[in-house]
Structure formats: structure tokens, C-alpha cells
Design a protein around this motif. Structure first.
Motif, mmCIF file in Angstrom:
data_model
loop_
_atom_site.group_PDB
_atom_site.id
_atom_site.type_symbol
_atom_site.label_atom_id
_atom_site.label_comp_id
_atom_site.label_asym_id
_atom_site.label_seq_id
_atom_site.Cartn_x
_atom_site.Cartn_y
_atom_site.Cartn_z
ATOM 1 N N SER A 88 -17.511 4.665 -20.861
ATOM 2 C CA SER A 88 -18.277 4.219 -22.053
ATOM 3 C C SER A 88 -19.672 4.838 -22.123
ATOM 4 N N SER A 89 -20.395 4.633 -23.170
ATOM 5 C CA SER A 89 -21.777 5.222 -23.130
ATOM 6 C C SER A 89 -22.673 3.689 -23.039
ATOM 7 N N SER A 90 -23.402 3.631 -21.783
ATOM 8 C CA SER A 90 -23.871 2.245 -21.553
ATOM 9 C C SER A 90 -24.946 1.851 -22.570
ATOM 10 N N MET A 91 -25.187 0.526 -22.331
ATOM 11 C CA MET A 91 -26.450 0.153 -23.254
ATOM 12 C C MET A 91 -27.691 0.727 -22.892
ATOM 13 N N GLY A 114 -20.727 10.420 -13.042
ATOM 14 C CA GLY A 114 -20.285 9.661 -13.987
ATOM 15 C C GLY A 114 -20.761 10.130 -15.438
ATOM 16 N N THR A 115 -20.170 11.296 -15.727
ATOM 17 C CA THR A 115 -20.944 12.077 -17.036
ATOM 18 C C THR A 115 -20.421 11.302 -18.136
ATOM 19 N N GLY A 116 -19.140 10.839 -18.219
ATOM 20 C CA GLY A 116 -18.605 9.810 -19.581
ATOM 21 C C GLY A 116 -18.998 10.590 -20.528
ATOM 22 N N THR A 117 -19.501 10.106 -21.635
ATOM 23 C CA THR A 117 -19.801 10.897 -23.212
ATOM 24 C C THR A 117 -20.938 12.113 -22.808
ATOM 25 N N GLY A 118 -21.765 12.264 -21.764
ATOM 26 C CA GLY A 118 -22.699 13.076 -21.730
ATOM 27 C C GLY A 118 -24.001 12.702 -22.260
ATOM 28 N N TYR A 119 -24.128 11.554 -22.813
ATOM 29 C CA TYR A 119 -25.650 11.263 -23.439
ATOM 30 C C TYR A 119 -26.425 11.093 -22.270
ATOM 31 N N ASP A 137 -17.739 13.878 -13.186
ATOM 32 C CA ASP A 137 -16.894 12.846 -13.441
ATOM 33 C C ASP A 137 -15.429 12.755 -12.815
ATOM 34 N N ILE A 138 -14.867 11.716 -12.739
ATOM 35 C CA ILE A 138 -13.530 12.071 -12.039
ATOM 36 C C ILE A 138 -12.378 12.330 -13.211
ATOM 37 N N GLN A 139 -12.775 12.247 -14.378
ATOM 38 C CA GLN A 139 -11.851 12.269 -15.183
ATOM 39 C C GLN A 139 -12.030 13.439 -16.283
ATOM 40 N N ALA A 140 -11.065 14.309 -15.803
ATOM 41 C CA ALA A 140 -11.145 15.670 -16.262
ATOM 42 C C ALA A 140 -11.562 15.967 -17.838
ATOM 43 N N ASP A 141 -10.686 15.241 -18.655
ATOM 44 C CA ASP A 141 -10.930 15.405 -20.137
ATOM 45 C C ASP A 141 -12.228 14.942 -20.481
ATOM 46 N N LEU A 142 -12.786 14.075 -20.002
ATOM 47 C CA LEU A 142 -14.274 13.777 -20.320
ATOM 48 C C LEU A 142 -15.212 14.751 -20.101
ATOM 49 N N VAL A 143 -14.895 15.088 -18.909
ATOM 50 C CA VAL A 143 -15.904 16.361 -18.656
ATOM 51 C C VAL A 143 -15.642 17.643 -19.706
ATOM 52 N N ILE A 161 -15.660 18.374 -12.451
ATOM 53 C CA ILE A 161 -14.785 17.425 -12.390
ATOM 54 C C ILE A 161 -14.773 17.038 -10.614
ATOM 55 N N ALA A 162 -15.103 15.989 -10.378
ATOM 56 C CA ALA A 162 -15.203 15.532 -8.774
ATOM 57 C C ALA A 162 -15.237 14.209 -8.904
ATOM 58 N N ASP A 163 -14.857 13.707 -7.613
ATOM 59 C CA ASP A 163 -14.950 12.307 -7.125
ATOM 60 C C ASP A 163 -16.385 12.013 -6.547
ATOM 61 N N GLY A 164 -17.191 11.192 -7.340
ATOM 62 C CA GLY A 164 -18.705 10.935 -6.947
ATOM 63 C C GLY A 164 -18.802 10.398 -5.501
ATOM 64 N N VAL A 165 -17.771 9.560 -5.183
ATOM 65 C CA VAL A 165 -17.734 9.188 -3.651
ATOM 66 C C VAL A 165 -18.201 10.096 -2.656
ATOM 67 N N PHE A 230 -21.356 -2.691 -14.562
ATOM 68 C CA PHE A 230 -20.865 -1.222 -14.822
ATOM 69 C C PHE A 230 -19.450 -1.280 -14.225
ATOM 70 N N MET A 231 -18.574 -0.102 -14.568
ATOM 71 C CA MET A 231 -17.397 0.109 -14.307
ATOM 72 C C MET A 231 -17.588 0.614 -12.774
ATOM 73 N N PRO A 232 -16.386 0.246 -11.878
ATOM 74 C CA PRO A 232 -16.497 0.869 -10.463
ATOM 75 C C PRO A 232 -16.162 2.144 -10.419
ATOM 76 N N ILE A 233 -16.886 2.908 -9.421
ATOM 77 C CA ILE A 233 -16.537 4.196 -8.932
ATOM 78 C C ILE A 233 -15.520 4.229 -7.774
HETATM 79 C C1 LIG Z 1 -20.419 4.016 -17.670
HETATM 80 S S1 LIG Z 1 -19.577 5.455 -17.846
HETATM 81 C C2 LIG Z 1 -20.793 6.746 -17.745
HETATM 82 C C3 LIG Z 1 -21.678 6.660 -18.682
HETATM 83 C C4 LIG Z 1 -22.334 8.131 -18.808
HETATM 84 N N1 LIG Z 1 -23.240 8.498 -17.945
HETATM 85 C C5 LIG Z 1 -22.805 8.466 -20.265
HETATM 86 O O1 LIG Z 1 -24.077 8.728 -20.473
HETATM 87 O O2 LIG Z 1 -21.868 8.229 -21.115
HETATM 88 C C6 LIG Z 1 -18.972 5.522 -15.982
HETATM 89 C C7 LIG Z 1 -18.418 7.053 -15.844
HETATM 90 O O3 LIG Z 1 -18.044 6.952 -14.344
HETATM 91 C C8 LIG Z 1 -16.755 7.750 -14.192
HETATM 92 N N2 LIG Z 1 -16.163 7.751 -12.971
HETATM 93 C C9 LIG Z 1 -15.324 6.481 -12.381
HETATM 94 N N3 LIG Z 1 -15.057 6.599 -11.095
HETATM 95 C C10 LIG Z 1 -15.807 7.991 -10.710
HETATM 96 C C11 LIG Z 1 -15.882 8.789 -9.481
HETATM 97 N N4 LIG Z 1 -15.302 8.381 -8.414
HETATM 98 N N5 LIG Z 1 -16.490 9.706 -9.604
HETATM 99 C C12 LIG Z 1 -16.915 10.266 -10.504
HETATM 100 N N6 LIG Z 1 -16.994 9.635 -11.819
HETATM 101 C C13 LIG Z 1 -16.543 8.603 -11.937
HETATM 102 C C14 LIG Z 1 -15.775 7.486 -15.117
HETATM 103 O O4 LIG Z 1 -14.722 8.199 -15.620
HETATM 104 C C15 LIG Z 1 -16.971 7.114 -16.333
HETATM 105 O O5 LIG Z 1 -16.826 8.031 -17.279
#
Ligand SMILES: C[S@@+](CC[C@H](N)C(=O)[O-])C[C@H]1O[C@@H](n2cnc3c(N)ncnc32)[C@H](O)[C@@H]1O
Length: 381
Positions: A88-91, A114-119, A137-143, A161-165, A230-233
């Protein structure tokens, strides 16, 4: 002034009124970066309800698209098959607060998880210059989608594309790390990849922490005043019917409860400051639910649970930990401490991964070690 610029101006003023936006430098970024261009398709999320998708390519959607993009609301861009939001794009107000907590200086390098939308990446590029910004971001298509949209707007951060952990060692060390998802525990890789004196800002269960990386290699800092969800990573513990059945079959220890289950919300619905203690020390995502008229508190970490039979003051507990004993003793301590506000709490993380919650100062006499069972994140879901 065009409609979108006018809306951006209103949003920036709203963020200032809330105290989320203070510096002229960040204000300029919120005035300039076109959020709507980064969220061409999303589902509005208003007062806890997920609404019908808005698709900017449909001519009749254009007005709704642009108007919504500059409201202080999240835009949900991915939902999985179970209905959980996965991007999502957060609040904007929470984003602005996190950017304020980051305390960037000109020339700083930043890793965003967490690149998400890139905003948010666009805001960072506008503030610091694209070459200073790495976002993963972990989701390739989003990146890949974010890469295209950011480039159209003239922003060229390093995206991967990477796991942020694991952070992103390829471009370390960073002056700042910002995680726009919820992390628990705080990964130790981040401590390794941020410079001494640098900062880590991350959402954690029910809050957001701004940690300063110290010379002794620990990272320490306070919670923000607001509640963040927020959603867990990291993989979040799940459960299955077999585990539930086993946990339910256990004998319970019964006693009279000193407090009702509703003490969990103590501290007011906005502050919910008692939740800082509950989430760090009882369960990061406690399940509270009703079944056959009885109410339950369940920790998915180790299937400890407490039951409150309807119409009685008895609490029945089972599992490796006595959850309700923990809640009651923490609640009494929290009351004795004068129901402190959320921002009086802080967190210290060591390179070995130990987490300690504290009140006011890291060396305070009021400190709580986070139990190991709440810091382990398996992959059972
Ligand atoms: C709230 S969204 C980020 C919003 C973003 N910063 C924006 O401006 O749109 C959280 C993002 O974290 C990513 N994410 C979840 N687990 C992750 C991980 N382990 N490593 C990297 N990104 C992760 C999700 O794919 C999601 O796009």
C-alpha cells in the motif's frame, strides 16, 4: 494553480496542522511529489473498510483518483488471497512523521525497506537526490512498476528486489534506514549496516521507533506518540486446526481475574500506551476473539491462551506461559508508573539481537527484557 497542486498544498497544510510535517524542506517535497502518479490503481481504505478499486486508466475515475490521492488515507495496492494487505501507499501523515523521525541531513544516504508504490522513495529522492537513495522490496513486480513510475517523474534511486530482513549490504553503510513495514524483531543486519550515529526508523507492533546507532553497536531510541499498524516484513506466526485442538485439549489453571479483558486497551483508544508493553512482552499480535460466548486471548507464538467464560470473573489459562498473569502484572506496573504516554517508552537492540523495552532512558530502573519466544520468527505460514 492546477487541481492536483491545490490538493497537494491542502494535504501539506493538513500534515503541518497535525504536527507531522515541520521542516520547510520536507514540506516542499510533499508539495512537489505527485502521489497520484505513483498509485494509478488502488483500493481506497476508509474507516476500516476496503472500497472498490479506483483505476486511473478509466476516464470516469480520474477525479476520484486525484482527489483520493491527496487525502490523508492509505491506498491499498495489493491484497493476498486471504484478504491480507501486502502492499500500500501508507497514510501520508504517518509517512511524514516517520520522515521527521529520520532526521535526515543534506548528503545523507538512506536505505528504505518496502518500496511499495515508490511514493516514499520519491519523497526521499526529492529531499536528498536520487543517488543518495536505495529502496528495496521483496515483491519483484512492485519494484519494477515503481522503477518505471519513478523514472517518468525524473527519480532514479537504486532499487532492488531483496528481503529487507537482511538489509542491503551491497550499498552499506547508510546514514539512515527506514522500514515502511512492521518489523519484529528489529533485524540485527540493520545495526551492522547503519553508521555509528546513524538512525533506524521502523514500525514495530503498535508503534514506530527511532533508534540511534551508538558507538557500542547497540541501537536505542523512543517510540513515537502515534499508533501505527503496518504490514509485517517477517513471516507472521500462523496456526492450524491441529495446533488449536492440541492447545485447547490442555488442562487449564483457573482463578478469579482481577481485571476484565478490556484492560488491554488501557491508555485510551488513541494512545493505547499499555499496548506497547503488551505487544513487546506478551505477544506482538495477540488474538482476542469470542467463541461459544467465551472470550479468549491467544498468543500464536507459543499457543499460550487465556479464556474468560461468559458471565464469570474466572480466567482459565493454559500453554507454556500464563498470559493473563503477565498482563495483570504489567498492567499493575503500568498503573504504578502513572500510565505513561507511548513516547516515554523506548527500545534498545543489541548486535546479538536482544531487545529491551524501557521507560524514559535506556538505563532506567524500569526495563523489561523481551522474551526470546517473542523474538523468534519461524516460517510456519
Ligand atoms: C506499506 S508498504 C510500503 C509503502 C511504500 N514505502 C510506499 O511509499 O508506497 C510495505 C511494503 O513492504 C514490502 N515488504 C514486505 N516484506 C518485505 C521484506 N521482507 N523485505 C522487503 N520488503 C518487504 C511489501 O512488499 C510492501 O510493498
Amino acid at each position: 494553480m492546477s487541481r492536483e497542486r491545490e490538493l497537494r498544498h491542502h494535504l501539506a497544510r493538513h500534515l503541518e496542522d497535525l504536527g507531522a510535517l515541520r521542516s520547510p524542506a520536507w514540506r516542499r517535497c510533499f508539495e512537489v511529489v505527485p502521489r497520484h502518479r505513483l498509485i494509478p490503481r488502488f483500493r481506497p481504505y476508509v474507516q476500516g473498510r476496503l472500497l472498490e478499486e479506483i483505476d486511473a486508466t478509466r476516464p470516469d475515475s480520474e477525479a476520484a483518483w486525484i482527489e483520493y490521492a491527496y487525502r490523508d488515507l492509505p491506498a491499498i495496492t495489493r491484497v493476498d488471497e486471504r484478504g491480507y494487505f501486502t502492499s500500500s501507499s501508507s497514510m501520508p501523515s504517518l509517512m511524514a512523521r516517520m520522515l521527521k523521525l529520520l532526521e535526515v541531513r543534506d548528503g545523507d544516504t538512506v536505505l528504505e525497506i518496502g518500496t511499495g508504490t515508490g511514493y516514499n522513495a520519491a519523497l526521499l529522492c526529492e529531499r536528498l537526490g536520487s543517488e543518495q537513495v536505495t529502496s528495496i522490496d521483496i515483491q519483484a513486480d512492485l519494484v519494477e512498476e515503481a522503477r518505471g513510475r519513478l523514472a517518468e517523474l525524473g527519480y532514479h534511486p537504486h532499487l532492488a528486489i531483496a528481503d529487507g530482513v537482511g538489509g542491503y549490504p551491497e550499498r552499506a553503510p547508510y546514514d539512515r534506514i527506514i522500514c515502511t513495514g512492521m518489523a519484529w524483531p528489529i533485524p540485527t543486519a540493520w545495526l551492522e549496516q547503519v553508521r555509528p550515529g546513524g538512525r533506524i526508523v521502523s514500525v514495530v507492533p503498535e508503534g514506530c521507533v527511532a533508534l540511534e546507532r551508538r558507538e557500542d553497536e547497540t541501537a536505542s531510541g523512543h517510540y513515537d506518540r502515534e499508533s501505527y499498524r503496518f504490514m509485517p516484513i517477517q513471516p507472521w506466526p500462523g496456526t492450524d486446526s491441529e495446533r488449536i485442538a492440541t492447545a485447547f485439549a490442555q488442562a487449564t489453571a483457573d482463578r478469579e481475574s482481577a481485571y476484565p479483558l478490556s484492560v488491554l486497551d488501557a491508555g485510551g483508544s488513541a494512545e493505547r500506551s499499555f499496548q506497547v508493553l503488551v505487544r513487546a512482552l506478551v505477544s506482538p499480535a495477540p488474538k482476542v476473539f469470542e467463541h461459544a460466548g467465551d472470550r479468549y486471548l491467544w498468543s500464536l507464538e507459543d499457543d499460550s491462551w487465556a479464556r474468560f467464560p461468559a458471565g464469570s470473573r474466572i480466567v482459565q489459562q493454559a500453554g507454556p506461559r500464563r498470559l493473563w498473569d503477565l498482563v495483570e502484572s504489567l498492567f499493575e506496573r503500568w498503573c504504578r508508573l502513572g500510565a505513561p504516554n507511548r513516547e516515554r517508552f523506548g527500545l534498545t537492540v543489541t548486535p546479538a539481537g536482544e531487545h529491551t523495552l524501557w521507560l524514559d532512558r535506556p538505563d532506567s530502573e524500569h526495563r523489561w527484557a523481551v522474551p526470546d519466544v517473542l523474538l523468534e520468527r519461524g516460517s510456519d505460514h
